[in-house]
Design a protein around this motif. Structure first.
Motif, PDB file in Angstrom:
ATOM      1  N   ALA A  56      -3.737  14.730 -45.940  1.00 21.91           N
ATOM      2  CA  ALA A  56      -3.393  13.681 -45.034  1.00 21.91           C
ATOM      3  C   ALA A  56      -3.480  14.087 -43.589  1.00 21.91           C
ATOM      4  CB  ALA A  56      -1.507  13.681 -44.856  1.00 21.91           C
ATOM      5  N   MET A  57      -3.624  14.039 -42.527  1.00 22.36           N
ATOM      6  CA  MET A  57      -4.476  14.625 -41.532  1.00 22.36           C
ATOM      7  C   MET A  57      -3.423  13.892 -39.861  1.00 22.36           C
ATOM      8  SD  MET A  57      -8.130  15.495 -40.417  1.00 22.36           S
ATOM      9  CE  MET A  57      -9.111  14.237 -40.303  1.00 22.36           C
ATOM     10  N   ALA A  58      -3.770  14.721 -39.091  1.00 27.88           N
ATOM     11  CA  ALA A  58      -4.198  14.680 -37.317  1.00 27.88           C
ATOM     12  C   ALA A  58      -4.655  15.045 -36.934  1.00 27.88           C
ATOM     13  CB  ALA A  58      -2.058  15.486 -37.000  1.00 27.88           C
ATOM     14  N   LEU A  59      -5.626  14.335 -35.995  1.00 30.04           N
ATOM     15  CA  LEU A  59      -6.257  15.125 -35.485  1.00 30.04           C
ATOM     16  C   LEU A  59      -6.293  13.949 -34.063  1.00 30.04           C
ATOM     17  CD1 LEU A  59      -9.495  15.817 -35.958  1.00 30.04           C
ATOM     18  CD2 LEU A  59     -10.007  13.762 -36.080  1.00 30.04           C
ATOM     19  N   CYS A  60      -6.807  15.036 -32.841  1.00 31.11           N
ATOM     20  CA  CYS A  60      -6.535  14.770 -31.673  1.00 31.11           C
ATOM     21  C   CYS A  60      -7.597  15.751 -30.983  1.00 31.11           C
ATOM     22  CB  CYS A  60      -5.236  15.094 -30.972  1.00 31.11           C
ATOM     23  SG  CYS A  60      -4.802  16.517 -31.131  1.00 31.11           S
ATOM     24  N   CYS A  61      -7.678  15.046 -29.727  1.00 30.35           N
ATOM     25  CA  CYS A  61      -8.658  15.402 -28.521  1.00 30.35           C
ATOM     26  C   CYS A  61      -8.495  15.696 -27.241  1.00 30.35           C
ATOM     27  CB  CYS A  61     -10.532  15.192 -28.579  1.00 30.35           C
ATOM     28  SG  CYS A  61     -11.395  15.486 -27.951  1.00 30.35           S
ATOM     29  N   ILE A  62      -7.961  16.715 -26.399  1.00 30.70           N
ATOM     30  CA  ILE A  62      -7.688  17.050 -25.241  1.00 30.70           C
ATOM     31  C   ILE A  62      -9.093  17.073 -24.534  1.00 30.70           C
ATOM     32  CG2 ILE A  62      -6.479  18.325 -24.198  1.00 30.70           C
ATOM     33  CD1 ILE A  62      -5.490  20.019 -26.570  1.00 30.70           C
ATOM     34  N   ARG A  63      -8.543  15.875 -24.070  1.00 31.36           N
ATOM     35  CA  ARG A  63     -10.057  15.864 -22.893  1.00 31.36           C
ATOM     36  C   ARG A  63      -9.887  15.945 -20.812  1.00 31.36           C
ATOM     37  NH1 ARG A  63     -14.048  14.408 -26.246  1.00 31.36           N
ATOM     38  NH2 ARG A  63     -14.231  12.762 -27.488  1.00 31.36           N
ATOM     39  N   LYS A  64      -9.830  17.519 -20.842  1.00 34.54           N
ATOM     40  CA  LYS A  64      -9.549  17.804 -19.535  1.00 34.54           C
ATOM     41  C   LYS A  64      -9.515  17.231 -18.336  1.00 34.54           C
ATOM     42  CE  LYS A  64      -9.207  22.422 -21.995  1.00 34.54           C
ATOM     43  NZ  LYS A  64      -9.430  24.416 -21.771  1.00 34.54           N
ATOM     44  N   GLU A  65     -11.034  16.692 -18.638  1.00 34.40           N
ATOM     45  CA  GLU A  65     -12.250  15.624 -17.456  1.00 34.40           C
ATOM     46  C   GLU A  65     -11.076  14.479 -17.278  1.00 34.40           C
ATOM     47  OE1 GLU A  65     -14.302  14.204 -21.064  1.00 34.40           O
ATOM     48  OE2 GLU A  65     -13.512  16.259 -20.485  1.00 34.40           O
ATOM     49  N   LEU A  66     -10.776  13.777 -18.195  1.00 33.82           N
ATOM     50  CA  LEU A  66      -9.802  12.572 -18.023  1.00 33.82           C
ATOM     51  C   LEU A  66      -8.402  12.996 -18.152  1.00 33.82           C
ATOM     52  CD1 LEU A  66     -12.038  10.785 -20.562  1.00 33.82           C
ATOM     53  CD2 LEU A  66     -12.428  10.887 -18.416  1.00 33.82           C
ATOM     54  N   ASN A  67      -8.001  14.570 -18.387  1.00 34.47           N
ATOM     55  CA  ASN A  67      -6.421  14.189 -18.199  1.00 34.47           C
ATOM     56  C   ASN A  67      -5.691  13.387 -19.837  1.00 34.47           C
ATOM     57  OD1 ASN A  67      -4.288  15.780 -16.702  1.00 34.47           O
ATOM     58  ND2 ASN A  67      -3.872  14.080 -16.156  1.00 34.47           N
ATOM     59  N   CYS A  68      -6.498  13.311 -20.280  1.00 37.04           N
ATOM     60  CA  CYS A  68      -5.384  12.885 -22.475  1.00 37.04           C
ATOM     61  C   CYS A  68      -5.363  13.385 -22.626  1.00 37.04           C
ATOM     62  CB  CYS A  68      -6.042  11.331 -21.727  1.00 37.04           C
ATOM     63  SG  CYS A  68      -7.882  11.446 -22.236  1.00 37.04           S
ATOM     64  N   ILE A  69      -5.026  12.585 -23.568  1.00 37.34           N
ATOM     65  CA  ILE A  69      -5.199  13.172 -25.468  1.00 37.34           C
ATOM     66  C   ILE A  69      -5.210  11.978 -26.389  1.00 37.34           C
ATOM     67  CG2 ILE A  69      -3.568  14.215 -27.179  1.00 37.34           C
ATOM     68  CD1 ILE A  69      -2.262  15.638 -25.411  1.00 37.34           C
ATOM     69  N   GLU A  70      -6.865  12.104 -27.307  1.00 43.76           N
ATOM     70  CA  GLU A  70      -6.562  10.754 -28.323  1.00 43.76           C
ATOM     71  C   GLU A  70      -6.316  11.726 -29.389  1.00 43.76           C
ATOM     72  OE1 GLU A  70     -10.883  10.850 -28.080  1.00 43.76           O
ATOM     73  OE2 GLU A  70     -11.153   9.544 -25.943  1.00 43.76           O
ATOM     74  N   HIS A  71      -5.278  10.484 -30.079  1.00 41.79           N
ATOM     75  CA  HIS A  71      -4.476  11.322 -30.893  1.00 41.79           C
ATOM     76  C   HIS A  71      -4.738   9.728 -32.354  1.00 41.79           C
ATOM     77  CE1 HIS A  71      -1.435  10.864 -33.919  1.00 41.79           C
ATOM     78  NE2 HIS A  71      -1.536  12.389 -33.941  1.00 41.79           N
ATOM     79  N   ILE A  72      -5.061  10.142 -33.505  1.00 46.90           N
ATOM     80  CA  ILE A  72      -5.486   9.647 -34.690  1.00 46.90           C
ATOM     81  C   ILE A  72      -4.342  10.393 -36.092  1.00 46.90           C
ATOM     82  CG2 ILE A  72      -7.474  10.144 -35.127  1.00 46.90           C
ATOM     83  CD1 ILE A  72      -7.923   6.987 -36.478  1.00 46.90           C
TER      84      ILE A  72
END
Length: 196
Positions: A142-158
């Protein structure tokens, strides 16, 4: 060194592989914590490892992280793992929970970490699909994966499986969605990457 070299470099870079009877996490562990890692080995010239760790110059880009991970009581290794990589203006983070415990769970978790190390710049959906393919025949994870994109001020998550993610200090979506499935066995189609 001036020794006989490493006969199988690819195998030597896998966690849990050792010709000396140790845990076999040295080279792969060094690669994970360094910014640059280069290994050359031959029977003629021996082995040469070059690693570099850079000081953080821009304090504003730094993200503080903390991890607590211990094996189940009576076990030597853990089937849980994590991955953190800072690059460009982004940070990718993963929490990995292999099914079961013991050495086979450890192997599945480390195979996931190794895949992430080689593919962390891909899209989150591509990473999940690649991990799923890579983990076929293992216990699965099982895995939670996220990417913090500072330039877009957002977090992508799956997230797939029995892991939970929480966002604190955000006005919306404090519990990102987690899909059913197990990487290596069955994953949903389509995969949904959410943005917060």
């Amino acid at each position: 060194d001036k020794g006989p070299g490493i006969a199988d470099v690819e195998n030597a870079m896998r966690d849990g592989e050792s010709t000396a009877g140790t845990l076999g996490v040295g080279l792969a562990g060094v690669k994970r914590i360094m910014d640059d890692f280069e290994l050359n080995s031959s029977s003629v010239t021996g082995t040469r490892v070059v690693v570099r760790k850079y000081k953080s110059v821009n304090r504003q880009r730094h993200l503080n992280t903390s991890v607590y991970n211990v094996p189940k009581q009576g076990e030597q290794v853990s089937g849980d793992a994590y991955f953190i990589k800072h690059y460009d203006d982004s940070t990718i983070l993963a929490v990995i929970d292999a099914l079961g415990h013991g050495f086979k769970a450890f192997q599945a978790a480390q195979a996931t970490v190794n895949y992430l190390e080689e593919n962390y710049r891909q899209s989150l959906e591509s990473i999940m699909r690649g991990c799923h393919s890579e983990l076929q025949g293992t216990r699965g994870v099982a895995m939670a994966l996220c990417c913090i994109r500072k330039e877009l001020n957002c977090i992508e998550h799956i997230s797939i499986g029995n892991v939970a993610t929480r966002l604190y200090g955000s006005p919306s979506h404090s519990r990102p969605f987690c899909m059913h499935g197990t990487l290596g066995y069955i994953i949903p189609n389509p995969l949904t990457v959410s943005q917060y």
